[in-house]
Motif scaffolding. Structure first.
Motif, PDB file in Angstrom:
ATOM      1  N   ARG A 123       0.829  -1.210   0.000  1.00 28.76           N
ATOM      2  CA  ARG A 123       0.000   0.000   0.000  1.00 28.76           C
ATOM      3  C   ARG A 123       0.860   1.256   0.000  1.00 28.76           C
ATOM      4  N   VAL A 124       1.970   1.236   0.754  1.00 27.62           N
ATOM      5  CA  VAL A 124       2.866   2.393   0.782  1.00 27.62           C
ATOM      6  C   VAL A 124       3.375   2.702  -0.630  1.00 27.62           C
ATOM      7  N   VAL A 125       3.751   1.664  -1.371  1.00 25.48           N
ATOM      8  CA  VAL A 125       4.246   1.869  -2.736  1.00 25.48           C
ATOM      9  C   VAL A 125       3.178   2.514  -3.601  1.00 25.48           C
ATOM     10  N   PHE A 126       1.952   2.002  -3.549  1.00 24.19           N
ATOM     11  CA  PHE A 126       0.876   2.554  -4.368  1.00 24.19           C
ATOM     12  C   PHE A 126       0.506   3.968  -3.924  1.00 24.19           C
ATOM     13  N   VAL A 127       0.497   4.199  -2.616  1.00 21.96           N
ATOM     14  CA  VAL A 127       0.188   5.540  -2.110  1.00 21.96           C
ATOM     15  C   VAL A 127       1.246   6.529  -2.575  1.00 21.96           C
ATOM     16  N   ALA A 128       2.523   6.152  -2.403  1.00 23.85           N
ATOM     17  CA  ALA A 128       3.607   7.055  -2.799  1.00 23.85           C
ATOM     18  C   ALA A 128       3.571   7.330  -4.294  1.00 23.85           C
ATOM     19  N   ALA A 129       3.381   6.268  -5.087  1.00 20.05           N
ATOM     20  CA  ALA A 129       3.364   6.448  -6.536  1.00 20.05           C
ATOM     21  C   ALA A 129       2.175   7.281  -6.972  1.00 20.05           C
ATOM     22  N   SER A 130       0.988   6.992  -6.434  1.00 17.14           N
ATOM     23  CA  SER A 130      -0.206   7.741  -6.841  1.00 17.14           C
ATOM     24  C   SER A 130      -0.112   9.199  -6.417  1.00 17.14           C
ATOM     25  N   ALA A 131       0.390   9.452  -5.202  1.00 16.99           N
ATOM     26  CA  ALA A 131       0.516  10.829  -4.734  1.00 16.99           C
ATOM     27  C   ALA A 131       1.499  11.615  -5.591  1.00 16.99           C
ATOM     28  N   ALA A 132       2.636  10.981  -5.930  1.00 13.07           N
ATOM     29  CA  ALA A 132       3.632  11.658  -6.767  1.00 13.07           C
ATOM     30  C   ALA A 132       3.079  11.933  -8.164  1.00 13.07           C
ATOM     31  N   LEU A 133       2.358  10.967  -8.727  1.00 14.54           N
ATOM     32  CA  LEU A 133       1.804  11.157 -10.064  1.00 14.54           C
ATOM     33  C   LEU A 133       0.676  12.186 -10.077  1.00 14.54           C
TER      34      LEU A 133
ATOM     35  N   ALA B  83       0.448  14.696  -8.034  1.00 12.87           N
ATOM     36  CA  ALA B  83       1.108  15.990  -7.887  1.00 12.87           C
ATOM     37  C   ALA B  83       1.718  16.467  -9.198  1.00 12.87           C
ATOM     38  N   ARG B  84       2.268  15.526  -9.959  1.00  9.00           N
ATOM     39  CA  ARG B  84       2.976  15.919 -11.191  1.00  9.00           C
ATOM     40  C   ARG B  84       2.034  16.161 -12.363  1.00  9.00           C
ATOM     41  N   PHE B  85       1.129  15.207 -12.626  1.00  9.79           N
ATOM     42  CA  PHE B  85       0.384  15.243 -13.874  1.00  9.79           C
ATOM     43  C   PHE B  85      -1.020  15.835 -13.748  1.00  9.79           C
ATOM     44  N   TRP B  86      -1.654  15.694 -12.568  1.00  7.70           N
ATOM     45  CA  TRP B  86      -2.991  16.240 -12.424  1.00  7.70           C
ATOM     46  C   TRP B  86      -2.938  17.712 -12.049  1.00  7.70           C
ATOM     47  N   LEU B  87      -2.114  18.037 -11.053  1.00 11.36           N
ATOM     48  CA  LEU B  87      -2.058  19.413 -10.577  1.00 11.36           C
ATOM     49  C   LEU B  87      -0.849  20.178 -11.097  1.00 11.36           C
ATOM     50  N   GLY B  88      -0.007  19.507 -11.896  1.00 12.78           N
ATOM     51  CA  GLY B  88       1.090  20.218 -12.533  1.00 12.78           C
ATOM     52  C   GLY B  88       2.202  20.629 -11.603  1.00 12.78           C
ATOM     53  N   VAL B  89       2.358  19.966 -10.460  1.00 12.53           N
ATOM     54  CA  VAL B  89       3.433  20.284  -9.526  1.00 12.53           C
ATOM     55  C   VAL B  89       4.675  19.521  -9.946  1.00 12.53           C
ATOM     56  N   SER B  90       5.776  20.179 -10.018  1.00 16.29           N
ATOM     57  CA  SER B  90       7.029  19.540 -10.449  1.00 16.29           C
ATOM     58  C   SER B  90       8.061  19.612  -9.353  1.00 16.29           C
ATOM     59  N   ASP B  91       8.789  18.510  -9.196  1.00 14.84           N
ATOM     60  CA  ASP B  91       9.890  18.467  -8.231  1.00 14.84           C
ATOM     61  C   ASP B  91      11.169  19.055  -8.815  1.00 14.84           C
TER      62      ASP B  91
END
Length: 362
Positions: A162-172, A174-182
């Motif tokens: 679950r941690v892997v899926f949570v981390a991956a989904s949250a990062a994606l 942030a990046r692709f839906w809301l346009g936040v870039s690291d």
């Protein structure tokens, strides 16, 4: 089957010297982290090592992150959060505390329900299913599950999956839906000159807080004690927290390896028969938390990404790293995560016994 063939059947790293395994872990970690950072994925320095750890762990690697190093990394992430705490978050919670408490209890109810359903629709024992579904820190849940007689290996697999899926989904998200870039417009300064006062204060906070958390045997104490103590001291203006990029990167990498290396081939095979149900429960819980995030956004105006990260079902350290890499209200995210974690620790044993009893009766 001879010994060499047996080793190969367990993965290409099985039976290899520890030095070879560390090289196999380090090289892809740097490469993946660099690629993800170039692609603008938040928390790339966590995601790259985590993916490399999964690859090595499922291919027979026996190396593990030393417990001291992992605890040290947690203290640094705790200090990172403490440096962002301000009195405004208290006002936010006092204003809408019934809604926030409802959100936390709703996540607990959903995870317990999913644990009950898993115990019915798979071969997982009731108590194992509910501990594996609990939205708390993965390591803390695994240790508590073992203490209360659940299958710690299956709980670890469910939690880390679950941690892997949570981390991956949250990062994606942030990046692709809301346009936040690291990816920052300016390259980070990896080795800045340390402040002669702030940096020693931060190191002392991490060291003392981590030792206190470990000595008191508080679940996730190495993370929580520096975070809480540092938040109070920083909000009161008594200390300044300074964390150079190289120290943060090392801490993110250690936490990513800790998560990834938990996916051993033996544990994956042990859980394979219930894998479809486990994955379904993870996706349902993520969708439910997404709905709660939408409620927070519409009801009190919390921005969507802050609300999503605040309601994501663990783990706290990985969520903290992702939140610190994105433009969100970090104190709000961690306040809600911490409240839920404390409730899970307090209510977990009773919920596990209740769900296991109901599962046996149906």
């Amino acid at each position: 089957m001879n010994e060499v063939d047996e080793d190969r059947s367990r993965g290409f790293l099985a039976g290899r010297p520890a030095s070879v395994q560390w090289v196999a872990l380090l090289v892809p970690s740097f490469g993946l982290a660099a690629f993800l950072q170039w692609a603008g994925i938040p928390a790339a320095l966590l995601m790259g090592p985590m993916a490399s750890g999964i690859l090595c762990g499922t291919n027979g690697a026996t190396i593990r992150v030393p417990r001291f190093a992992y605890m040290a990394a947690q203290t640094i992430v705790g200090c990172l959060i403490a440096g962002s705490i301000n009195p405004r978050i208290i006002d936010t919670f006092l204003k809408d505390w019934p809604l926030f408490l409802m959100v936390v209890l709703a996540v607990l109810a959903a995870s317990s329900t999913l644990g009950w359903l898993l115990s019915r629709w798979s071969r997982l024992p009731g108590s194992t299913a509910v501990w594996g579904s609990s939205p708390g820190g993965a390591t803390a849940m695994m240790l508590m599950a073992q203490a209360f007689g659940a299958d710690a290996q299956l709980v670890a697999f469910m939690q880390y999956m679950r941690v892997v899926f949570v981390a991956a989904s949250a990062a994606l998200v942030a990046r692709f839906w809301l346009g936040v870039s690291d990816a920052a417009s300016n390259a980070p300064v990896w080795f800045p000159s340390p402040d002669p006062v702030a940096f020693p204060e931060t190191v002392a906070l991490a060291a003392i807080g981590g030792l206190v958390g470990a000595r008191l045997k508080i679940p996730a104490g190495a993370f929580l004690v520096p975070m809480i103590a540092g938040s109070i001291l920083h909000a009161a203006g008594l200390i300044r927290i300074e964390l150079p990029e190289w120290l943060l990167a090392a801490s993110y990498g250690l936490i990513g390896w800790q998560i990834g290396l938990g996916f051993t081939r033996r544990i994956v095979l042990h859980a394979s028969r219930a894998l479809p149900q486990i994955l379904a429960s993870i996706f349902v819980l993520l969708a439910f938390c997404g709905g709660l995030a939408l409620l927070l956004n519409k009801a009190v105006g919390i921005d969507p990404l802050t609300a999503y990260l605040a309601t994501c079902p663990g783990g706290m350290d990985s969520i903290a790293i992702i939140a610190s890499s994105a433009k969100v209200d970090l104190p709000f995210v961690m306040a809600l995560q911490t409240v839920r974690f404390c409730l899970v620790i307090a209510m977990g044993p009773s919920l596990a016994r209740f769900v296991a009893k109901r599962a046996r009766q149906t």
